[in-house]
Scaffold this motif. Structure first.
Motif, PDB file in Angstrom:
ATOM      1  N   MET A   1      -4.431  12.183  -6.902  1.00 49.87           N
ATOM      2  CA  MET A   1      -3.959  10.475  -7.170  1.00 49.87           C
ATOM      3  C   MET A   1      -3.348  10.010  -5.777  1.00 49.87           C
ATOM      4  O   MET A   1      -2.067  10.259  -5.720  1.00 49.87           O
ATOM      5  CB  MET A   1      -3.002  10.661  -8.364  1.00 49.87           C
ATOM      6  CG  MET A   1      -2.590   9.012  -8.692  1.00 49.87           C
ATOM      7  SD  MET A   1      -2.229   9.044 -10.458  1.00 49.87           S
ATOM      8  CE  MET A   1      -2.624   7.368 -10.560  1.00 49.87           C
ATOM      9  N   ASP A   2      -4.085   9.408  -5.094  1.00 49.71           N
ATOM     10  CA  ASP A   2      -3.291   8.849  -3.944  1.00 49.71           C
ATOM     11  C   ASP A   2      -2.962   7.390  -4.183  1.00 49.71           C
ATOM     12  O   ASP A   2      -3.479   6.565  -4.323  1.00 49.71           O
ATOM     13  CB  ASP A   2      -4.578   9.001  -2.796  1.00 49.71           C
ATOM     14  CG  ASP A   2      -4.246   8.244  -1.487  1.00 49.71           C
ATOM     15  OD1 ASP A   2      -2.941   7.657  -1.496  1.00 49.71           O
ATOM     16  OD2 ASP A   2      -4.572   8.790  -0.442  1.00 49.71           O
ATOM     17  N   GLN A   3      -1.699   7.315  -4.454  1.00 48.53           N
ATOM     18  CA  GLN A   3      -0.927   6.143  -4.512  1.00 48.53           C
ATOM     19  C   GLN A   3      -1.342   4.973  -3.608  1.00 48.53           C
ATOM     20  O   GLN A   3      -1.889   3.819  -3.983  1.00 48.53           O
ATOM     21  CB  GLN A   3       0.657   6.282  -4.299  1.00 48.53           C
ATOM     22  CG  GLN A   3       1.400   7.219  -4.978  1.00 48.53           C
ATOM     23  CD  GLN A   3       2.796   7.413  -4.494  1.00 48.53           C
ATOM     24  OE1 GLN A   3       3.439   6.474  -3.931  1.00 48.53           O
ATOM     25  NE2 GLN A   3       3.432   8.340  -4.786  1.00 48.53           N
ATOM     26  N   LEU A   4      -1.314   5.105  -2.353  1.00 50.07           N
ATOM     27  CA  LEU A   4      -1.499   4.413  -1.249  1.00 50.07           C
ATOM     28  C   LEU A   4      -2.928   3.586  -1.587  1.00 50.07           C
ATOM     29  O   LEU A   4      -2.999   2.413  -1.409  1.00 50.07           O
ATOM     30  CB  LEU A   4      -1.259   4.604   0.152  1.00 50.07           C
ATOM     31  CG  LEU A   4      -1.412   3.874   1.477  1.00 50.07           C
ATOM     32  CD1 LEU A   4      -0.605   2.715   1.124  1.00 50.07           C
ATOM     33  CD2 LEU A   4      -1.302   4.623   2.581  1.00 50.07           C
ATOM     34  N   GLU A  83      -9.375   4.979 -17.985  1.00 47.36           N
ATOM     35  CA  GLU A  83      -8.085   4.716 -18.715  1.00 47.36           C
ATOM     36  C   GLU A  83      -7.051   5.606 -18.339  1.00 47.36           C
ATOM     37  O   GLU A  83      -5.736   5.380 -18.129  1.00 47.36           O
ATOM     38  CB  GLU A  83      -8.252   4.362 -19.998  1.00 47.36           C
ATOM     39  CG  GLU A  83      -9.009   3.202 -20.441  1.00 47.36           C
ATOM     40  CD  GLU A  83      -8.424   1.985 -20.205  1.00 47.36           C
ATOM     41  OE1 GLU A  83      -7.514   1.729 -19.575  1.00 47.36           O
ATOM     42  OE2 GLU A  83      -9.477   0.921 -20.264  1.00 47.36           O
ATOM     43  N   GLU A  84      -7.556   6.879 -18.160  1.00 44.84           N
ATOM     44  CA  GLU A  84      -6.406   7.753 -17.898  1.00 44.84           C
ATOM     45  C   GLU A  84      -5.848   7.765 -16.574  1.00 44.84           C
ATOM     46  O   GLU A  84      -4.482   7.806 -16.204  1.00 44.84           O
ATOM     47  CB  GLU A  84      -7.148   9.181 -17.933  1.00 44.84           C
ATOM     48  CG  GLU A  84      -7.295   9.768 -19.118  1.00 44.84           C
ATOM     49  CD  GLU A  84      -8.336  10.953 -19.156  1.00 44.84           C
ATOM     50  OE1 GLU A  84      -8.517  11.839 -18.142  1.00 44.84           O
ATOM     51  OE2 GLU A  84      -9.098  11.055 -20.249  1.00 44.84           O
ATOM     52  N   ALA A  85      -6.509   7.102 -15.659  1.00 47.77           N
ATOM     53  CA  ALA A  85      -5.997   6.703 -14.346  1.00 47.77           C
ATOM     54  C   ALA A  85      -5.065   5.623 -14.395  1.00 47.77           C
ATOM     55  O   ALA A  85      -3.875   5.771 -13.809  1.00 47.77           O
ATOM     56  CB  ALA A  85      -7.153   6.145 -13.235  1.00 47.77           C
ATOM     57  N   LYS A  91       2.694   5.536 -15.319  1.00 45.66           N
ATOM     58  CA  LYS A  91       3.781   6.681 -15.432  1.00 45.66           C
ATOM     59  C   LYS A  91       4.294   6.709 -14.249  1.00 45.66           C
ATOM     60  O   LYS A  91       5.719   6.865 -13.877  1.00 45.66           O
ATOM     61  CB  LYS A  91       3.160   7.646 -15.940  1.00 45.66           C
ATOM     62  CG  LYS A  91       3.209   8.015 -17.314  1.00 45.66           C
ATOM     63  CD  LYS A  91       3.738   9.147 -18.221  1.00 45.66           C
ATOM     64  CE  LYS A  91       3.490   9.268 -19.368  1.00 45.66           C
ATOM     65  NZ  LYS A  91       2.241   9.101 -20.057  1.00 45.66           N
ATOM     66  N   LEU A  92       3.422   6.691 -12.958  1.00 42.53           N
ATOM     67  CA  LEU A  92       4.086   6.950 -11.853  1.00 42.53           C
ATOM     68  C   LEU A  92       4.837   5.926 -11.301  1.00 42.53           C
ATOM     69  O   LEU A  92       5.897   6.180 -10.583  1.00 42.53           O
ATOM     70  CB  LEU A  92       2.646   7.068 -10.720  1.00 42.53           C
ATOM     71  CG  LEU A  92       2.952   7.348  -9.364  1.00 42.53           C
ATOM     72  CD1 LEU A  92       2.653   8.693  -9.142  1.00 42.53           C
ATOM     73  CD2 LEU A  92       2.201   6.829  -8.249  1.00 42.53           C
ATOM     74  N   ILE A  93       4.655   4.636 -11.447  1.00 42.06           N
ATOM     75  CA  ILE A  93       5.480   3.529 -11.135  1.00 42.06           C
ATOM     76  C   ILE A  93       6.817   3.560 -11.773  1.00 42.06           C
ATOM     77  O   ILE A  93       7.968   3.394 -11.379  1.00 42.06           O
ATOM     78  CB  ILE A  93       4.967   2.321 -11.512  1.00 42.06           C
ATOM     79  CG1 ILE A  93       3.745   2.059 -10.637  1.00 42.06           C
ATOM     80  CG2 ILE A  93       5.764   1.174 -11.382  1.00 42.06           C
ATOM     81  CD1 ILE A  93       2.654   0.855 -10.752  1.00 42.06           C
ATOM     82  N   GLU A  94       6.710   4.032 -13.078  1.00 41.87           N
ATOM     83  CA  GLU A  94       7.802   4.070 -13.974  1.00 41.87           C
ATOM     84  C   GLU A  94       8.853   5.284 -13.236  1.00 41.87           C
ATOM     85  O   GLU A  94      10.018   4.726 -13.460  1.00 41.87           O
ATOM     86  CB  GLU A  94       7.453   4.584 -15.403  1.00 41.87           C
ATOM     87  CG  GLU A  94       8.203   4.072 -16.460  1.00 41.87           C
ATOM     88  CD  GLU A  94       7.808   4.306 -17.787  1.00 41.87           C
ATOM     89  OE1 GLU A  94       6.604   5.015 -17.787  1.00 41.87           O
ATOM     90  OE2 GLU A  94       8.169   3.868 -18.760  1.00 41.87           O
TER      91      GLU A  94
ATOM     92  N   LEU B  89       5.940  -3.847 -14.059  1.00 44.44           N
ATOM     93  CA  LEU B  89       4.734  -3.566 -13.431  1.00 44.44           C
ATOM     94  C   LEU B  89       4.243  -2.409 -14.024  1.00 44.44           C
ATOM     95  O   LEU B  89       2.833  -2.239 -14.411  1.00 44.44           O
ATOM     96  CB  LEU B  89       4.962  -3.140 -11.880  1.00 44.44           C
ATOM     97  CG  LEU B  89       3.727  -2.948 -11.013  1.00 44.44           C
ATOM     98  CD1 LEU B  89       2.806  -4.089 -11.103  1.00 44.44           C
ATOM     99  CD2 LEU B  89       4.093  -2.342  -9.680  1.00 44.44           C
ATOM    100  N   SER B  90       4.979  -1.411 -14.521  1.00 47.08           N
ATOM    101  CA  SER B  90       4.481  -0.369 -15.419  1.00 47.08           C
ATOM    102  C   SER B  90       3.958  -0.825 -16.482  1.00 47.08           C
ATOM    103  O   SER B  90       2.998  -0.360 -16.925  1.00 47.08           O
ATOM    104  CB  SER B  90       5.574   0.678 -15.684  1.00 47.08           C
ATOM    105  OG  SER B  90       5.213   1.676 -16.157  1.00 47.08           O
ATOM    106  N   LYS B  91       4.235  -1.688 -17.182  1.00 50.64           N
ATOM    107  CA  LYS B  91       3.966  -2.314 -18.359  1.00 50.64           C
ATOM    108  C   LYS B  91       2.823  -2.877 -18.243  1.00 50.64           C
ATOM    109  O   LYS B  91       1.852  -2.724 -19.074  1.00 50.64           O
ATOM    110  CB  LYS B  91       4.963  -3.002 -19.107  1.00 50.64           C
ATOM    111  CG  LYS B  91       6.115  -2.264 -19.814  1.00 50.64           C
ATOM    112  CD  LYS B  91       6.540  -2.978 -21.298  1.00 50.64           C
ATOM    113  CE  LYS B  91       7.672  -2.199 -21.892  1.00 50.64           C
ATOM    114  NZ  LYS B  91       8.772  -2.074 -21.203  1.00 50.64           N
ATOM    115  N   LEU B  92       2.846  -3.549 -17.421  1.00 53.75           N
ATOM    116  CA  LEU B  92       1.507  -4.226 -17.080  1.00 53.75           C
ATOM    117  C   LEU B  92       0.334  -3.491 -16.699  1.00 53.75           C
ATOM    118  O   LEU B  92      -1.000  -4.140 -17.306  1.00 53.75           O
ATOM    119  CB  LEU B  92       1.720  -5.353 -15.705  1.00 53.75           C
ATOM    120  CG  LEU B  92       0.732  -6.298 -15.195  1.00 53.75           C
ATOM    121  CD1 LEU B  92       1.163  -7.680 -15.758  1.00 53.75           C
ATOM    122  CD2 LEU B  92       0.452  -6.438 -13.784  1.00 53.75           C
ATOM    123  N   ILE B  93       0.627  -2.662 -15.986  1.00 59.41           N
ATOM    124  CA  ILE B  93      -0.677  -1.729 -15.712  1.00 59.41           C
ATOM    125  C   ILE B  93      -0.906  -0.889 -16.944  1.00 59.41           C
ATOM    126  O   ILE B  93      -2.365  -0.653 -17.372  1.00 59.41           O
ATOM    127  CB  ILE B  93      -0.183  -0.588 -14.840  1.00 59.41           C
ATOM    128  CG1 ILE B  93      -0.308  -1.476 -13.372  1.00 59.41           C
ATOM    129  CG2 ILE B  93      -1.282   0.393 -14.620  1.00 59.41           C
ATOM    130  CD1 ILE B  93       0.328  -0.472 -12.158  1.00 59.41           C
TER     131      ILE B  93
END
Lengths: 97, 97
Positions: A1-4, A83-85, A91-94, B89-93
């Motif tokens: 999972m490459d954030q950038l 949808e899993e992505a 979650k990553l952002i959270e 943002l997390s919620k939005l996604i």
DNA sequence: AAGATATATCGACTTTTCCCGATATGCCAA
DNA sequence: TTGGCATATCGGGAAAAGTCGATATATCTT
């Protein structure tokens, strides 16, 4: 999972739009009959109003980042949201960014 | 909350890095004493290894999108993460994109 | 095997982003 | 009020992304 790479993929109006459309394929692509595997490139291209090559590139870019999956059936390639992505990104952002 | 602009702001290695650093100011900026208002531009610039102007632009870009907040105290501007923006943002996604 | 259709890839051009140095602005101290 | 920092803004050159038309590849039909 490459954030950038994921954020880059999401940094484009048309690509965001396509992802929205793919949330409700039946509603947004009424001309297509079966949605099991997703929506084919031609349908998306028509709705996006960009050239076939551009839309094809966009879709394969999003596939490389994992945001959508591609299934080839005969001469069509069907794309659908992964949808899993999105759940993982949320979650990553959270928690990590 | 402009999705597109937020994703653009997150589409840069250095900016992502800065956001990471700002999660733990005490750990990542040990030279600074008080963190009430955030971390000042100079500290971030030093750690990022880019020019002052570039880092200043990055920070104000992220402020415009709401990812960080800025507080001017005397001649310093302190930046800190806006956790609410990340939660949103997390919620939005999770639900809208 | 040939033609038709769907998609992918390539090369080129335009627009945007990255990042810099130079300069301006704001604030503090003497 | 002048000099010295910290930050912001401006102008520009280089790199990346956006987008196109042309062409290649894959598959289906006949």
């Amino acid at each position: 999972m490459d954030q950038l790479e994921i954020f880059k993929a999401l940094s484009n109006k048309t690509r965001l739009q396509i992802l929205q459309w793919l949330k409700e394929p039946e509603k947004n692509f009424p001309e297509q009959k079966c949605f099991e595997a997703g929506v084919c490139v031609g349908q998306i291209q028509q709705k996006a109003g960009l050239t076939q090559s551009t839309v094809s590139e966009y879709l394969s870019l999003m596939q490389r980042t994992g945001l959508v999956t591609a299934t080839r059936v005969g001469q069509w390639t069907y794309y659908k949201r992964n949808e899993e992505a999105f759940a993982a990104l949320s979650k990553l952002i959270e928690s990590e960014i």
